[in-house]
Design a protein around this motif. Structure first.
Motif, PDB file in Angstrom:
ATOM      1  N   LYS A 173       0.930  -1.276  -0.146  1.00  0.00           N
ATOM      2  CA  LYS A 173      -0.008  -0.049   0.083  1.00  0.00           C
ATOM      3  C   LYS A 173       1.003   1.305   0.244  1.00  0.00           C
ATOM      4  CE  LYS A 173      -3.701   2.268   2.640  1.00  0.00           C
ATOM      5  NZ  LYS A 173      -4.629   2.255   3.873  1.00  0.00           N
ATOM      6  N   ASN A 174       0.531   2.194  -0.796  1.00  0.00           N
ATOM      7  CA  ASN A 174       1.216   3.663  -0.958  1.00  0.00           C
ATOM      8  C   ASN A 174       2.769   3.267  -1.210  1.00  0.00           C
ATOM      9  OD1 ASN A 174      -1.100   4.820  -0.659  1.00  0.00           O
ATOM     10  ND2 ASN A 174      -1.133   4.950   1.466  1.00  0.00           N
ATOM     11  N   ALA A 175       3.096   2.451  -1.829  1.00  0.00           N
ATOM     12  CA  ALA A 175       4.639   2.320  -2.035  1.00  0.00           C
ATOM     13  C   ALA A 175       4.782   2.154  -3.797  1.00  0.00           C
ATOM     14  CB  ALA A 175       5.085   0.860  -1.634  1.00  0.00           C
ATOM     15  N   TYR A 176       5.918   2.861  -4.277  1.00  0.00           N
ATOM     16  CA  TYR A 176       5.680   2.950  -5.514  1.00  0.00           C
ATOM     17  C   TYR A 176       7.337   2.778  -5.837  1.00  0.00           C
ATOM     18  CZ  TYR A 176       1.730   5.654  -4.602  1.00  0.00           C
ATOM     19  OH  TYR A 176       0.509   6.442  -4.353  1.00  0.00           O
ATOM     20  N   ILE A 177       7.556   2.506  -7.507  1.00  0.00           N
ATOM     21  CA  ILE A 177       9.011   2.188  -7.785  1.00  0.00           C
ATOM     22  C   ILE A 177       9.117   3.104  -9.069  1.00  0.00           C
ATOM     23  CG2 ILE A 177       8.459   0.189  -8.717  1.00  0.00           C
ATOM     24  CD1 ILE A 177      11.146  -0.834  -8.133  1.00  0.00           C
ATOM     25  N   ALA A 178      10.666   3.467  -9.266  1.00  0.00           N
ATOM     26  CA  ALA A 178      10.911   4.001 -10.566  1.00  0.00           C
ATOM     27  C   ALA A 178      12.291   3.430 -10.750  1.00  0.00           C
ATOM     28  CB  ALA A 178      10.701   5.594 -10.399  1.00  0.00           C
ATOM     29  N   ALA A 179      12.659   2.608 -11.719  1.00  0.00           N
ATOM     30  CA  ALA A 179      13.923   1.811 -11.705  1.00  0.00           C
ATOM     31  C   ALA A 179      14.007   1.732 -13.443  1.00  0.00           C
ATOM     32  CB  ALA A 179      14.009   0.442 -11.162  1.00  0.00           C
ATOM     33  N   MET A 180      15.262   2.303 -13.976  1.00  0.00           N
ATOM     34  CA  MET A 180      15.313   2.303 -15.475  1.00  0.00           C
ATOM     35  C   MET A 180      16.772   2.608 -15.913  1.00  0.00           C
ATOM     36  SD  MET A 180      13.115   5.655 -15.949  1.00  0.00           S
ATOM     37  CE  MET A 180      12.553   5.172 -14.107  1.00  0.00           C
ATOM     38  N   HIS A 181      16.943   2.073 -16.916  1.00  0.00           N
ATOM     39  CA  HIS A 181      18.157   2.658 -17.892  1.00  0.00           C
ATOM     40  C   HIS A 181      17.758   3.928 -18.465  1.00  0.00           C
ATOM     41  CE1 HIS A 181      21.045   2.310 -21.285  1.00  0.00           C
ATOM     42  NE2 HIS A 181      21.735   2.832 -20.374  1.00  0.00           N
ATOM     43  N   SER A 182      18.669   4.731 -18.936  1.00  0.00           N
ATOM     44  CA  SER A 182      18.177   6.058 -19.837  1.00  0.00           C
ATOM     45  C   SER A 182      17.469   6.915 -18.913  1.00  0.00           C
ATOM     46  CB  SER A 182      17.470   5.565 -21.165  1.00  0.00           C
ATOM     47  OG  SER A 182      18.426   4.670 -21.570  1.00  0.00           O
ATOM     48  N   GLY A 183      18.038   6.993 -17.533  1.00  0.00           N
ATOM     49  CA  GLY A 183      17.234   7.971 -16.712  1.00  0.00           C
ATOM     50  C   GLY A 183      17.417   9.316 -16.959  1.00  0.00           C
ATOM     51  N   VAL A 184      18.532   9.811 -17.680  1.00  0.00           N
ATOM     52  CA  VAL A 184      18.591  11.251 -18.181  1.00  0.00           C
ATOM     53  C   VAL A 184      17.602  11.649 -19.269  1.00  0.00           C
ATOM     54  CG1 VAL A 184      20.320  12.723 -19.474  1.00  0.00           C
ATOM     55  CG2 VAL A 184      21.140  11.264 -17.460  1.00  0.00           C
ATOM     56  N   THR A 185      17.584  10.673 -20.149  1.00  0.00           N
ATOM     57  CA  THR A 185      16.383  10.939 -21.217  1.00  0.00           C
ATOM     58  C   THR A 185      15.144  11.012 -20.565  1.00  0.00           C
ATOM     59  OG1 THR A 185      17.706   9.841 -23.027  1.00  0.00           O
ATOM     60  CG2 THR A 185      15.215   9.832 -23.373  1.00  0.00           C
ATOM     61  N   LEU A 186      14.747   9.952 -19.684  1.00  0.00           N
ATOM     62  CA  LEU A 186      13.372   9.838 -19.326  1.00  0.00           C
ATOM     63  C   LEU A 186      12.911  10.738 -17.920  1.00  0.00           C
ATOM     64  CD1 LEU A 186      13.194   6.193 -19.593  1.00  0.00           C
ATOM     65  CD2 LEU A 186      11.903   7.657 -21.006  1.00  0.00           C
ATOM     66  N   SER A 187      14.122  11.384 -17.357  1.00  0.00           N
ATOM     67  CA  SER A 187      13.566  11.846 -16.192  1.00  0.00           C
ATOM     68  C   SER A 187      12.638  13.279 -16.286  1.00  0.00           C
ATOM     69  CB  SER A 187      14.807  12.663 -15.427  1.00  0.00           C
ATOM     70  OG  SER A 187      15.419  13.785 -16.026  1.00  0.00           O
ATOM     71  N   PRO A 188      12.372  13.846 -17.259  1.00  0.00           N
ATOM     72  CA  PRO A 188      11.396  14.800 -17.318  1.00  0.00           C
ATOM     73  C   PRO A 188       9.986  14.365 -17.161  1.00  0.00           C
ATOM     74  CG  PRO A 188      13.115  15.691 -18.683  1.00  0.00           C
ATOM     75  CD  PRO A 188      13.477  14.131 -18.351  1.00  0.00           C
ATOM     76  N   LEU A 189       9.951  13.215 -17.966  1.00  0.00           N
ATOM     77  CA  LEU A 189       8.655  12.385 -18.148  1.00  0.00           C
ATOM     78  C   LEU A 189       8.447  11.691 -16.935  1.00  0.00           C
ATOM     79  CD1 LEU A 189       6.111  12.195 -19.861  1.00  0.00           C
ATOM     80  CD2 LEU A 189       7.301  10.271 -20.922  1.00  0.00           C
ATOM     81  N   VAL A 190       9.431  11.000 -16.515  1.00  0.00           N
ATOM     82  CA  VAL A 190       9.059  10.071 -15.220  1.00  0.00           C
ATOM     83  C   VAL A 190       8.731  10.876 -14.038  1.00  0.00           C
ATOM     84  CG1 VAL A 190      10.141   8.470 -13.788  1.00  0.00           C
ATOM     85  CG2 VAL A 190      10.342   8.128 -16.022  1.00  0.00           C
ATOM     86  N   GLY A 191       9.496  11.932 -13.916  1.00  0.00           N
ATOM     87  CA  GLY A 191       9.147  12.841 -12.611  1.00  0.00           C
ATOM     88  C   GLY A 191       7.677  13.305 -12.657  1.00  0.00           C
ATOM     89  N   THR A 192       7.371  13.643 -13.968  1.00  0.00           N
ATOM     90  CA  THR A 192       5.876  14.267 -14.127  1.00  0.00           C
ATOM     91  C   THR A 192       4.893  13.113 -13.796  1.00  0.00           C
ATOM     92  OG1 THR A 192       6.688  15.710 -15.736  1.00  0.00           O
ATOM     93  CG2 THR A 192       4.247  15.224 -15.886  1.00  0.00           C
ATOM     94  N   LEU A 193       5.192  11.969 -14.644  1.00  0.00           N
ATOM     95  CA  LEU A 193       3.941  10.914 -14.253  1.00  0.00           C
ATOM     96  C   LEU A 193       3.962  10.206 -13.113  1.00  0.00           C
ATOM     97  CD1 LEU A 193       4.813   8.869 -17.585  1.00  0.00           C
ATOM     98  CD2 LEU A 193       2.793  10.588 -17.203  1.00  0.00           C
ATOM     99  N   MET A 194       5.190  10.118 -12.364  1.00  0.00           N
ATOM    100  CA  MET A 194       5.102   9.605 -10.902  1.00  0.00           C
ATOM    101  C   MET A 194       4.428  10.647 -10.099  1.00  0.00           C
ATOM    102  SD  MET A 194       6.407   6.632 -10.789  1.00  0.00           S
ATOM    103  CE  MET A 194       6.728   6.265  -9.279  1.00  0.00           C
ATOM    104  N   ALA A 195       4.826  12.019 -10.227  1.00  0.00           N
ATOM    105  CA  ALA A 195       4.153  12.807  -9.452  1.00  0.00           C
ATOM    106  C   ALA A 195       2.521  12.963  -9.568  1.00  0.00           C
ATOM    107  CB  ALA A 195       4.584  14.361  -9.800  1.00  0.00           C
ATOM    108  N   GLU A 196       2.079  12.512 -10.898  1.00  0.00           N
ATOM    109  CA  GLU A 196       0.523  12.560 -11.070  1.00  0.00           C
ATOM    110  C   GLU A 196       0.084  11.303 -10.272  1.00  0.00           C
ATOM    111  OE1 GLU A 196       0.504  14.256 -15.729  1.00  0.00           O
ATOM    112  OE2 GLU A 196       0.508  12.318 -15.360  1.00  0.00           O
ATOM    113  N   LEU A 197       0.671  10.105 -10.409  1.00  0.00           N
ATOM    114  CA  LEU A 197       0.412   8.963  -9.728  1.00  0.00           C
ATOM    115  C   LEU A 197       0.322   9.062  -8.374  1.00  0.00           C
ATOM    116  CD1 LEU A 197      -0.264   5.815 -10.412  1.00  0.00           C
ATOM    117  CD2 LEU A 197       2.167   5.368  -9.910  1.00  0.00           C
ATOM    118  N   VAL A 198       1.148   9.705  -7.675  1.00  0.00           N
ATOM    119  CA  VAL A 198       1.262   9.909  -6.157  1.00  0.00           C
ATOM    120  C   VAL A 198       0.221  10.708  -6.000  1.00  0.00           C
ATOM    121  CG1 VAL A 198       2.547  10.548  -4.138  1.00  0.00           C
ATOM    122  CG2 VAL A 198       3.602   9.150  -6.095  1.00  0.00           C
ATOM    123  N   MET A 199      -0.243  11.807  -6.525  1.00  0.00           N
ATOM    124  CA  MET A 199      -0.969  13.174  -6.082  1.00  0.00           C
ATOM    125  C   MET A 199      -2.246  12.901  -6.609  1.00  0.00           C
ATOM    126  SD  MET A 199       1.274  14.715  -4.364  1.00  0.00           S
ATOM    127  CE  MET A 199       0.008  16.136  -3.823  1.00  0.00           C
TER     128      MET A 199
END
Length: 362
Positions: A316-342
């Motif tokens: 419950k209320n636990a999330y994960i973000a693990a990936m290669h190509s973090g530099v490429t993906l960081s703006p979108l992953v940050g946006t989507l994870m924030a949406e998911l949590v909030m």
């Protein structure tokens, strides 16, 4: 640092810091970021930092990378100059037999809006005269580029701090306990537990060890990449090339290696020599350049190569973000994870990236 937060993020690399910043934009939660080391002392500070899209396959993965690359200009307006450069990317090939593969790539990526051109040798040399005349052709896209990873992570953190996110560095997490409606997190440098309603695992190469604290088997592996750097040279590379790029100060960063050697960050002479030879094969004039230093970084790569994103099943209320190509993906992953949590849902479906796809997760 107090003992109670709404959200705790474990890991302050390019992904953890991006999630922290994007969550902080909501200005509704008390957020703490914990890291075992100091920002940029790990993977995020040991990278060529490509923002690379065009040959990420299958196309749905390329599409995710494209959306993230498109966010960089907007991100710069919010957090400051991260030295993002959309240079265009060239991926050369030497064999005529690679033509069909290149054409299939262009056709597949076009289905999701990624424009990939297949260039003849003469067209490639017109764009980058320094490349070897022995190449047979290349794929090219104007969507690719690079960024300064040091400024990127630093500015994510500064922007998050302005929104009152707290950070705790050199403070490894040693234990996590899931209770009815919250988590207790114990760290090396704090006697009492940190209590939080939500926890986000963004530990990069350390994801497996962090997951084990919650009884999880996070299916990732550690892959070492070695990079060599030349002395500063007069500007001669305009594009990001598959395997190398020229920095603002004239240095050329070169690296292609992938080694599964755990957390070993040493550089080795055999890989340095192979990397230098690869560079000369691509750009013969580099034979005259001096190598001034080398470094390696340990990257996290999920077992199937694709990002692991979203809620953790059965936690419950636990999330994960693990990936290669973090530099490429960081703006979108940050946006989507924030949406998911909030908000509880995301503007792009993350179902295919769920931890659930692995049959043997704990």
């Amino acid at each position: 640092m107090t003992d109670q937060y709404d959200i705790v993020i474990i890991g302050c690399g390019v992904i953890g810091s991006s999630i922290a910043y994007h969550l902080s934009e909501y200005k509704q939660k008390r957020i703490l970021v914990i890291d075992k080391g100091f920002p940029l002392s790990g993977t995020s500070g040991s990278t060529q930092a490509w923002v690379w899209v065009h040959n990420k396959v299958p196309s749905w993965y390329g599409e995710l990378s494209m959306y993230s690359a498109e966010l960089y200009p907007f991100l710069e307006r919010k957090i400051g100059d991260v030295e993002y450069k959309r240079t265009g990317g060239i991926a050369p090939f030497f064999a005529q037999t690679d033509w069909d593969k290149a054409l299939r790539l262009a056709e597949e990526q076009a289905e999701v809006g990624i424009k990939v051109e297949v260039l003849t040798r003469d067209q490639v040399l017109e764009k980058e005269p320094a490349l070897s005349p022995k190449i047979a052709g290349a794929t090219y896209s104007d969507m690719d580029g690079n960024v300064n990873p040091f400024r990127l992570v630093e500015l994510y953190i500064k922007a998050a701090k302005r929104n009152e996110v707290e950070f705790s560095f050199y403070n490894p997490v040693t234990e996590m306990v899931m209770e009815k409606d919250h988590y207790k997190i114990y760290t090396k440098n704090k006697k009492d537990a940190i209590t939080t309603e939500r926890v986000i695992l963004a530990g990069g190469p350390w994801s497996k060890e962090i997951g084990e604290l919650l009884g999880l088997d996070i299916p990732v592996k550690q892959v070492r990449g070695q990079v060599i750097i030349t002395e500063p040279l007069a500007p001669f590379l305009k594009h990001t090339i598959g395997g190398m790029r020229q920095a603002e100060n004239g240095e050329v960063l070169i690296g292609f290696s992938k080694e599964e050697v755990g957390y070993d960050r040493r550089t080795t002479m055999d890989v340095i020599q192979e990397t230098a030879q690869m560079a000369i094969n691509y750009i013969p004039s580099l034979a005259k350049a001096n190598i001034v230093r080398s470094f390696s970084g340990v990257r996290v790569i999920p077992e199937d190569g694709f990002p692991i994103l979203g809620k953790i099943p059965d936690k419950k209320n636990a999330y994960i973000a693990a990936m290669h190509s973090g530099v490429t993906l960081s703006p979108l992953v940050g946006t989507l994870m924030a949406e998911l949590v909030m908000v509880g849902e995301t503007s792009i479906c993350l179902k295919r990236y769920s931890l659930k796809r692995f049959m043997n997760y704990a």
